[in-house]
Design an enzyme around this catalytic site. Structure first.
Site, mmCIF file in Angstrom:
data_model
loop_
_atom_site.group_PDB
_atom_site.id
_atom_site.type_symbol
_atom_site.label_atom_id
_atom_site.label_comp_id
_atom_site.label_asym_id
_atom_site.label_seq_id
_atom_site.Cartn_x
_atom_site.Cartn_y
_atom_site.Cartn_z
ATOM 1 N N GLU A 43 0.829 -1.210 0.000
ATOM 2 C CA GLU A 43 0.000 0.000 0.000
ATOM 3 C C GLU A 43 0.862 1.257 0.000
ATOM 4 O O GLU A 43 0.550 2.231 -0.670
ATOM 5 C CB GLU A 43 -0.941 0.007 1.213
ATOM 6 C CG GLU A 43 -2.073 -1.005 1.125
ATOM 7 C CD GLU A 43 -3.009 -0.753 -0.042
ATOM 8 O OE1 GLU A 43 -3.026 0.361 -0.584
ATOM 9 O OE2 GLU A 43 -3.721 -1.697 -0.435
ATOM 10 N N TYR A 125 -6.242 6.310 4.857
ATOM 11 C CA TYR A 125 -6.414 5.318 3.794
ATOM 12 C C TYR A 125 -5.601 4.046 4.069
ATOM 13 O O TYR A 125 -6.127 2.933 4.042
ATOM 14 C CB TYR A 125 -6.016 5.914 2.428
ATOM 15 C CG TYR A 125 -5.785 4.820 1.430
ATOM 16 C CD1 TYR A 125 -6.859 4.185 0.842
ATOM 17 C CD2 TYR A 125 -4.500 4.360 1.147
ATOM 18 C CE1 TYR A 125 -6.670 3.113 -0.018
ATOM 19 C CE2 TYR A 125 -4.295 3.301 0.297
ATOM 20 C CZ TYR A 125 -5.383 2.689 -0.283
ATOM 21 O OH TYR A 125 -5.196 1.624 -1.118
ATOM 22 N N ASP A 143 -9.101 6.220 -1.230
ATOM 23 C CA ASP A 143 -7.953 6.811 -1.927
ATOM 24 C C ASP A 143 -8.450 7.553 -3.165
ATOM 25 O O ASP A 143 -9.664 7.729 -3.338
ATOM 26 C CB ASP A 143 -6.914 5.724 -2.285
ATOM 27 C CG ASP A 143 -7.403 4.798 -3.383
ATOM 28 O OD1 ASP A 143 -8.620 4.820 -3.695
ATOM 29 O OD2 ASP A 143 -6.581 4.053 -3.954
#
Ligand code: SF4
Length: 363
Positions: A43, A125, A143
């Site tokens: 991520e 996020y 996001d």
């Protein structure tokens, strides 16, 4: 007579998109085993890097640092070197700090979005993505892809980053997460992101292939590309930058490690901004002395190019150059000579690689 229970549009949308995702998701390595550390690294890497560019680096990185403990034990130089090529090195530094914090506290990756959020570099996020994918926590991850998809599905007006828009997006994301009993939270978050990454593209959404087109208000209105609305851009700033390519007798290139932000810790060629009322060579000589402590003799001017960073449009003018008073043994305090073959292994900004491509020095 019994009535057929009515399925809410939110639940139907959720089921439709999840079914599509399970059938069509890209086989990415971090999807094979939802290990929290692997999800975290992926991520962070994906925040400003396309998945195709990130994948080779990701495999090397998690092989070298298979858990937060191994990253915590590494030096910043080792971490930045493993991150080389991905850019935005602040992400690597924050990940390193977070790993060290966990090591100091003697704990593993936190399991809730709230505790993850307190780690360096972990925003709302990322915290929601890790908690939902690795631990099944029903936290909606919002996001850029998700903002775009939701703003188009529900015609959400306003600008990104402004309260009315963000508030409405958050409300929709939470409602969709909770619909249908909040089943498979990690799958749902990834389904929304996958739709944004592969179908609901920024410039040209592929509505004909979209599994949720029947639910999409903007498609029905024929206004898909109007969402999300774009705020006016800040005016561009033009900058001129003279850059020196200095080689030693073995063809290696002189680079310096930058000590100021932005780009702190990254290697760069000796360079200096210059004004319209001075020559590029004069600026290079001046900056070389004040910033790098070397005396430069600029030589042949090389083909220039433009480079854009945020709203800065940089006109780059490279020169071949020599050291006016080379030290014995080729030692330059604060600098180092790097073999062109090794340039992609040191942390550097994309401008350095671009400049060296122009002079035929990249691997
Ligand atoms: S129908 Fe088009 S605009 Fe709407 S979500 Fe699908 S791809 Fe995006």
């Amino acid at each position: 007579m019994t009535e057929t229970p009515r399925v809410s549009p939110f639940r139907l949308l959720r089921r439709t998109l999840l079914a599509w995702f399970r059938k069509n998701k890209r086989p990415l390595p971090f999807r094979e085993s939802p290990d929290a550390w692997r999800v975290w690294v992926s991520e962070v890497m994906l925040q400003q890097t396309r998945v195709e560019a990130m994948l080779p680096r990701y495999e090397d990185f998690v092989a070298r640092f298979p858990d937060p403990g191994t990253l915590a034990d590494a030096s910043e130089d080792e971490v930045l070197a493993a991150w080389a090529g991905l850019g935005y090195y602040g992400r690597a530094r924050a990940l390193h700090r977070a790993a060290r914090q966990l090591a100091a506290e003697g704990r593993g990756v936190p399991r809730t979005a709230g505790s993850l959020r307190r780690l360096p570099g972990v925003g709302d996020y990322t915290a929601a993505a890790i908690a939902s994918i690795a631990f099944g926590v029903p936290a909606a991850a919002v996001d850029g892809n998700v903002r775009r998809v939701l703003s188009r599905l529900f015609m959400v007006e306003g600008f990104r980053g402004r309260a009315p828009f963000e508030g409405r997006i958050r409300e929709l994301a939470d409602r969709l997460m909770e619909a249908d009993g909040a089943r498979d939270p990690g799958g749902w978050n990834q389904a929304l992101m996958e739709l944004g990454a592969t179908v609901c593209a920024p410039a040209v959404p592929r509505c004909g292939r979209c599994p949720v087109r029947e639910f999409c208000w903007s498609r029905v209105a024929g206004r898909q590309t109007e969402f999300p609305e774009r705020p006016p851009r800040p005016p561009a700033v033009s900058v001129r930058l003279a850059v020196a390519v200095v080689r030693d007798g073995e063809g290696r290139i002189l680079v310096f490690r930058r000590s100021e932000s932005p780009m702190r810790g990254l290697y760069e060629l000796p360079c200096g901004e210059y004004r319209s009322d001075e020559s590029a060579e004069a600026a290079l000589v001046r900056e070389a002395t004040t910033r790098y402590g070397i005396r430069l003799q600029p030589g042949r001017e090389l083909a220039g190019f433009r480079h854009t960073v945020m709203n800065r449009r940089i006109e780059v003018v490279p020169f071949e150059a020599e050291l006016a008073d080379p030290a014995p043994g080729g030692i330059v305090p604060g600098g180092r000579f790097v073999d062109p073959q090794d340039l992609d292994r040191i942390p550097s900004g994309s401008m350095l690689l671009k400049a060296l491509q122009r002079v035929g020095s990249t691997p």
